[in-house]
Design an enzyme around this catalytic site. Structure first.
Site, PDB file in Angstrom:
ATOM      1  N   ASP A 342       0.842  -1.186   0.000  1.00  0.00           N
ATOM      2  CA  ASP A 342       0.000   0.000   0.000  1.00  0.00           C
ATOM      3  C   ASP A 342       0.888   1.251   0.000  1.00  0.00           C
ATOM      4  OD1 ASP A 342      -2.721   1.248   0.484  1.00  0.00           O
ATOM      5  OD2 ASP A 342      -1.634   1.995   2.234  1.00  0.00           O
ATOM      6  N   GLU A 373       1.756   0.192  -5.008  1.00  0.00           N
ATOM      7  CA  GLU A 373       1.289   1.447  -5.593  1.00  0.00           C
ATOM      8  C   GLU A 373       2.460   2.425  -5.666  1.00  0.00           C
ATOM      9  OE1 GLU A 373      -3.156   2.169  -4.064  1.00  0.00           O
ATOM     10  OE2 GLU A 373      -1.733   1.948  -2.428  1.00  0.00           O
TER      11      GLU A 373
END
Length: 655
Positions: A342, A373
């Site tokens: 994340d 990400e």
């Protein structure tokens, strides 16, 4: 230079460890004046400690106490006394006392491997006793990169629907994944749900949203609903997903049982990890070493590149070490097969590359996936000598650390930040055709390419932002009522756009990824951030899945085709002549894909009618069955050299 950057680093074991004849408790707390260990018989926060002992300083900022007894099942926490000058932001909830220029802080163990309800107390655990039956024989299925298809879900979403056929005591729990033969409304021979559905669909990897111990849900009640991007104890499974959150061993055993069940079904497991921030600024790491583990700005305030109140300092040696140790622990103890990071743009590339190297040293470790990400929510304050794994720094990542490709996502369906802006499949084929051609080829030859094509995670929907169906409905109807599929309604063009988007993702170079339920028009009724909304809004609607069987079968066909033809993973794409807005490309030597999101049928000239082996071009996947009213007839090959593609259709042909 800040004093905290000169503190010694400790390389020895941390946490509570069972020895052959005793138990060792070790923490790293270089700024503490004293450390006390409190022992409890249960995780009940109203219970008084049965013993309190002093830890002794050892080396490099560490403290240790060794009990002569093996204390498996005992709960514990710590009391640390600090000179008040060494506590930059006193954690008020944790303060036990303040006197004589010192502050005493209570904390659970950030290096714990088990804990009681809501993580208030850590637990000493005999991990060998938490293994489910057959765990020693558990192993991940062997899945080549070329066959990888990732399906993202949430432990609760997977089984919360009361029509899913799961035993009531398993709904929303790890154990729902162990129910191998569930059907819609528990009807014999009915529509498969859960694991049975995944076997039918054919996905190879399930990415599970955070299942470490997180803070937004009361483990005792399992409420309120939350996605779980708020870590409390990184190395402990979430208690609300277990059948007994009060016993720290139960959640471990049931988490392992979930992973083993997925492995038995031929599916590998990817864990969503959130090392970039924690649930609260007042967290176990900050309580243990105030001012060290969280980044701060020049004013001494917490950095907030995560948008969640704090950023963890991955570049500092002891948290960098923690991240690497944690990943290796989940891979070795829980048999996790991959990690999704994340807000990876808040983590430094050096730590991630080190983690890649350490995972590679495990048996079978080179098959463990790593991707994340390549962005953050806002700017952070990492030390300038470190490079963050955002879009500017991703080129410094190891070639086997990948990233989500928002370039593909936004060109196919439209910018996620601009809900009503369409992309290639839903209204602007001419504007986005060039970008989608790059997406199909894994962005090779552009600034967005990786060191190898497997770094590119291709997708059009994930848990964040509008679901694919909701985005298509918003851009193609501007009518929230169309967020819900109506079998009698005029939605064939939206279904066709969904099918074309799936075709592009599942035939593009790189790793294909989808949000669970994308394949049956999952809707959240226009909600683009359902992290703390109701379980009902978020769960997989298995009845809806049964009604959308034609779209599911299209995804299933594409997945099967991808598994059969490795060229889809890394073969070069060569563009074929096509009308404006239409994409046609040869993939390798014996495959052609064509996406036609326009309102007109087209004809594409194929390279040659017969291969050297005497094989002819033939249709192997055709999306017209998903929304047949959009086309007069299915795709077909004319005279062996021309491909006829109806309007709003995706076609794969092979030789």
């Amino acid at each position: 230079m800040s004093p905290i950057t000169t503190w010694p680093t400790y390389s020895g074991p941390l946490g509570a460890r069972l020895l052959e004849h005793g138990t060792a408790f070790t923490v790293w707390a270089p700024s503490a004046a004293s450390v006390k260990l409190r022992l409890f018989g249960s995780s009940n926060e109203r219970e008084s400690p049965r013993d309190i002992v002093e830890l002794a300083r050892v080396e490099d900022g560490a403290w240790r106490y060794t009990s002569p007894d093996r204390l498996a099942g005992v709960y514990y926490d710590y009391l640390l006394a600090f000179p008040i000058s060494k506590v930059p932001t006193p954690p008020n909830d944790a303060i036990i006392s303040t006197a004589d220029g010192t502050v005493t802080i209570r904390t659970a163990d950030p290096w714990a491997k088990a804990s009681g309800v809501n993580g208030e107390r850590s637990m000493v655990v005999d991990l060998a006793q938490t293994n489910p039956q057959g765990w020693d024989q558990d192993h991940a299925p062997d899945i080549p990169a070329s066959q990888t298809v990732i399906w993202e879900t949430h432990v609760g979403d997977f089984s919360n629907d009361p029509h899913g056929g799961f035993p009531q005591e398993h709904r929303g729990k790890f154990l729902a994944f162990t129910d191998a033969h569930t059907t819609l409304d528990d009807q014999p021979g009915g529509f498969p749900t859960g694991i049975a559905y995944l076997r039918h669909l054919g996905v190879t990897h399930v990415q599970i949203m955070p299942f470490y111990d997180y803070g937004s849900v009361d483990e005792a009640t399992g409420t309120p609903y939350n996605w779980g991007y708020d870590p409390v104890a990184y190395d402990v499974p979430e208690g609300s997903y277990s059948t007994d959150p009060y016993d720290g061993a139960v959640r471990i055993r049931e988490c392992k049982a979930m992973i083993a069940a997925l492995h038995r079904a031929g599916i590998r497991v990817i864990m969503d990890v959130v090392y970039n921030h924690m649930y609260e600024n007042d967290n176990e790491f900050e309580r243990m070493v105030p001012g060290y583990f969280c980044r701060r700005n020049g004013k001494g305030d917490f950095a907030n590149g995560s948008g969640c109140g704090n950023d963890m300092a991955s570049e500092r040696p002891m948290f960098s070490r923690f991240i690497v140790d944690s990943l290796v622990y989940w891979a070795s103890e829980y048999h996790v097969d991959g990690f999704r990071f994340d807000l990876m743009g808040l983590l430094d590339t050096q730590t991630l590359n080190h983690a890649r190297a350490e995972l590679d040293r495990l048996p079978g470790g080179k098959s463990i996936l790593m991707y994340g990400e390549p962005w953050s929510a806002d700017k952070t304050t990492a030390e300038p000598s470190f490079t963050l794994a955002d879009k500017q720094g991703r080129k410094l990542l190891d070639a086997r650390i990948g990233w989500f490709c928002d370039e593909s996502r936004d060109s196919i369906k439209g910018d996620v930040m601009l809900g009503r802006e369409p992309g290639y499949v839903n209204g602007s084929p001419d504007a986005f055709a060039a970008q989608v051609r790059h997406a199909l080829n894994g962005w090779r030859g552009t600034k967005a390419q990786g060191k190898q094509v497997g770094q590119i995670v291709q997708y059009v929907s994930a848990h964040d932002d509008l679901t694919l169906w909701d985005k298509l409905c918003l851009t193609m109807r501007d009518d929230p009522a169309h967020a819900d599929y109506d079998a009698t309604g005029d939605v064939q063009d939206i279904l066709a756009a969904n099918a074309i988007a799936a075709g592009l993702v599942l035939t593009s170079a790189g790793l294909p990824f989808m949000l669970s339920g994308e394949e049956f028009t999952r809707t959240k009724y226009g909600c683009d951030n359902s992290f703390d909304r109701s379980a009902e809004l978020n769960w997989l609607d298995w009845g809806r899945a049964s009604r959308l069987s034609s779209l599911i079968e299209w995804y299933r066909t594409l997945i099967g085709v991808r598994k059969t033809h490795p060229d889809f993973y890394d073969g070069q794409r060569v563009a074929l002549d096509s009308p404006e807005g239409v994409i046609a490309a040869r993939v390798g030597e014996h495959l052609v894909v064509c996406a036609n999101p326009t309102a007109d049928g087209v004809t594409i000239r194929l390279s040659e009618g017969v291969s050297a082996a005497g094989r002819h071009w033939a249709i192997i996947a055709d999306s017209t069955d998903v929304a047949a009213p959009c086309a007069d007839a299915g795709a077909h090959v004319i005279n062996g050299v021309e491909l006829s593609v109806p309007a709003r259709t995706f076609v794969v042909c092979g030789m």
